[in-house]
Design a protein around this motif. Structure first.
Motif, PDB file in Angstrom:
ATOM      1  N   ARG A 119      -4.311  16.805  -7.870  1.00 46.90           N
ATOM      2  CA  ARG A 119      -3.741  18.153  -7.725  1.00 46.90           C
ATOM      3  C   ARG A 119      -3.584  18.522  -6.241  1.00 46.90           C
ATOM      4  O   ARG A 119      -4.334  18.025  -5.409  1.00 46.90           O
ATOM      5  CB  ARG A 119      -4.670  19.182  -8.379  1.00 46.90           C
ATOM      6  CG  ARG A 119      -5.007  18.883  -9.831  1.00 46.90           C
ATOM      7  CD  ARG A 119      -6.028  19.876 -10.359  1.00 46.90           C
ATOM      8  NE  ARG A 119      -7.294  19.813  -9.624  1.00 46.90           N
ATOM      9  CZ  ARG A 119      -8.302  20.668  -9.796  1.00 46.90           C
ATOM     10  NH1 ARG A 119      -8.198  21.651 -10.668  1.00 46.90           N
ATOM     11  NH2 ARG A 119      -9.418  20.548  -9.095  1.00 46.90           N
TER      12      ARG A 119
ATOM     13  N   THR B 265       1.949  19.493  -9.817  1.00 49.11           N
ATOM     14  CA  THR B 265       0.947  19.183  -8.792  1.00 49.11           C
ATOM     15  C   THR B 265       0.161  20.387  -8.291  1.00 49.11           C
ATOM     16  O   THR B 265      -1.043  20.295  -8.055  1.00 49.11           O
ATOM     17  CB  THR B 265       1.657  18.535  -7.569  1.00 49.11           C
ATOM     18  OG1 THR B 265       2.585  17.594  -8.058  1.00 49.11           O
ATOM     19  CG2 THR B 265       0.675  17.850  -6.659  1.00 49.11           C
TER      20      THR B 265
ATOM     21  N   HIS C 294      -1.948  23.619  -7.835  1.00 45.75           N
ATOM     22  CA  HIS C 294      -2.891  24.531  -8.483  1.00 45.75           C
ATOM     23  C   HIS C 294      -3.197  25.612  -7.453  1.00 45.75           C
ATOM     24  O   HIS C 294      -3.326  25.312  -6.277  1.00 45.75           O
ATOM     25  CB  HIS C 294      -4.176  23.809  -8.899  1.00 45.75           C
ATOM     26  CG  HIS C 294      -4.026  23.075 -10.199  1.00 45.75           C
ATOM     27  ND1 HIS C 294      -3.041  22.128 -10.405  1.00 45.75           N
ATOM     28  CD2 HIS C 294      -4.717  23.163 -11.362  1.00 45.75           C
ATOM     29  CE1 HIS C 294      -3.144  21.667 -11.653  1.00 45.75           C
ATOM     30  NE2 HIS C 294      -4.149  22.279 -12.248  1.00 45.75           N
TER      31      HIS C 294
ATOM     32  N   GLU D  96      -3.592  25.959 -12.771  1.00 42.17           N
ATOM     33  CA  GLU D  96      -2.201  25.523 -12.696  1.00 42.17           C
ATOM     34  C   GLU D  96      -1.305  26.766 -12.651  1.00 42.17           C
ATOM     35  O   GLU D  96      -1.669  27.841 -13.136  1.00 42.17           O
ATOM     36  CB  GLU D  96      -1.852  24.608 -13.859  1.00 42.17           C
ATOM     37  CG  GLU D  96      -2.067  25.213 -15.219  1.00 42.17           C
ATOM     38  CD  GLU D  96      -1.750  24.219 -16.330  1.00 42.17           C
ATOM     39  OE1 GLU D  96      -0.766  24.475 -17.049  1.00 42.17           O
ATOM     40  OE2 GLU D  96      -2.463  23.206 -16.459  1.00 42.17           O
TER      41      GLU D  96
ATOM     42  N   ASP E  28      -8.493  15.114  -5.464  1.00 41.07           N
ATOM     43  CA  ASP E  28      -7.332  15.975  -5.237  1.00 41.07           C
ATOM     44  C   ASP E  28      -6.810  15.789  -3.814  1.00 41.07           C
ATOM     45  O   ASP E  28      -7.507  15.277  -2.944  1.00 41.07           O
ATOM     46  CB  ASP E  28      -7.735  17.445  -5.427  1.00 41.07           C
ATOM     47  CG  ASP E  28      -7.997  17.766  -6.885  1.00 41.07           C
ATOM     48  OD1 ASP E  28      -7.277  17.226  -7.754  1.00 41.07           O
ATOM     49  OD2 ASP E  28      -8.924  18.546  -7.167  1.00 41.07           O
TER      50      ASP E  28
END
Ligand SMILES: [Zn+2]
Ligand SMILES: [Zn+2]
Length: 339
Positions: free
Chosen positions: A4, A45, A47, A65, A107
């Motif tokens: 993320r 992708t 967040h 998200e 991430d």
């Protein structure tokens, strides 16, 4: 596991943002979220988390998200606790962002955008040090100073990259969010290189990059004062904003804004008391439209007062003491805050 791109928005909700600027930020965040929801890369992708700061720092949205985030309601509070916001940012990153280990890639490096229009009123050095003590530091931090009362010397020490947005107008703030949206979209396509955002996405008109080694001089301290007032008729609270006129050495009323019911719940930030003789102009109560105000000799709070229709006996809307107004035009000191 899907990697993320965590994006943290830190939004200044101090008194100086009251009215149009805060509205414009709310609209900006709203539009940004709806654009990102339509962008497949961002949707997959990015967040996002939203943190507000004033007297305290508060998480308005935990890292989620894009589809799961509701546009936050921002409300005005006294103070600019940027240090507290940085602590909250660090704690959130440590809790929410997956670290890269020998076994798996975590991430992407988080992006943090700090929007502020003033200077911190709490300790920011300690929290900045803690945010930066890991190598590489926990996030790529962008400092966005809005208007001409930003302390860029301080913001430059907190952020990796600093921008100035020329004015606190809906137009300028709207453009900032156009840039932010495009930058986050571009970062979501290439999340490994987010620190070149300002090179990937041309700055909008009215935005400029600040040279951190030579930040614009910050001299104008306390050019504005904010006073909390209660309406005698409705008992609702509002704020009077005064601006210092250096040539005359006095303050002139700039505007009044309604305040949320729970404005005082976070405690208030006191500025040095000001002599009422230095305060000029008619301050329109946003509720009953009285053009004056007075001070309760009992609790020290301010309330609206109609100068053309002064009643011999009134009741203080704060402490409910009944007061007899003195008409001797003597000056008195007034406690304000610096926002
Ligand atoms: Zn009133
Ligand atoms: Zn009172």
């Amino acid at each position: 596991m899907l990697r993320r791109l965590p994006v943290y928005l830190l939004l200044d909700c101090s008194e100086s943002m009251a009215g149009e600027p805060l509205n414009a930020v709310e609209i900006g965040v709203h539009k940004m979220l709806s654009s990102l929801k339509r962008n497949p890369y961002a949707l997959e992708t990015v967040h996002m988390s939203v943190i507000s700061f004033a007297a305290k720092a508060k998480i308005l949205a935990t890292l989620s998200e894009i589809n799961a985030i509701n546009p936050p309601n921002l409300s005005i509070r006294p103070g600019t606790s940027l240090g507290a916001a940085l602590n909250l940012l660090r704690a959130s990153i440590e809790k929410e962002v997956t670290k890269t280990t020998a076994q798996e890639k975590g991430d992407y490096r988080p992006l943090a955008f700090i929007l502020t229009d003033g200077q911190p009123t709490d300790d920011w050095r300690g929290p900045t040090r803690q945010l930066r003590e890991t190598r590489p530091s926990l996030a790529s931090v962008y400092g966005i100073g809005c208007g001409n009362e930003v302390d860029f010397e301080t913001l430059g020490q907190i952020a990796d990259v600093c921008f100035q947005v020329d004015a606190l107008t809906p137009e300028s703030l709207g453009k900032l969010f156009v840039w932010l949206t495009a930058s986050i979209q571009s970062a979501s396509v290439n999340p490994e290189a987010p620190l070149t955002l300002e090179k990937n996405v041309p700055l909008e008109k009215g935005m400029q990059l600040i040279d951190k080694d030579r930040p614009p001089k910050f001299q104008e301290k306390n050019t504005r004062l904010y006073f909390h007032v209660a309406c005698q008729q409705s008992k609702k609270h509002y704020m009077m904003r005064y601006r210092f006129i250096p040539e005359r050495g006095v303050y002139f009323v700039e505007n009044t804004f309604p305040l949320p019911e729970d404005f005082f719940s976070d405690g208030s930030l006191k500025a040095p008391a000001v002599d009422s003789n230095l305060l000029y102009g008619e301050a329109d109560c946003p509720y009953c439209h009285s053009l004056g105000w007075g001070k309760c000799g009992f609790c020290g709070h301010l309330f609206c007062l109609d100068p053309d229709n002064i009643q011999p006996q009134i009741t203080c809307p704060f402490c409910e003491t009944s007061l007899t107004l003195s008409d001797d035009n003597e000056s008195f000191s007034v406690d304000g805050s610096v926002g």
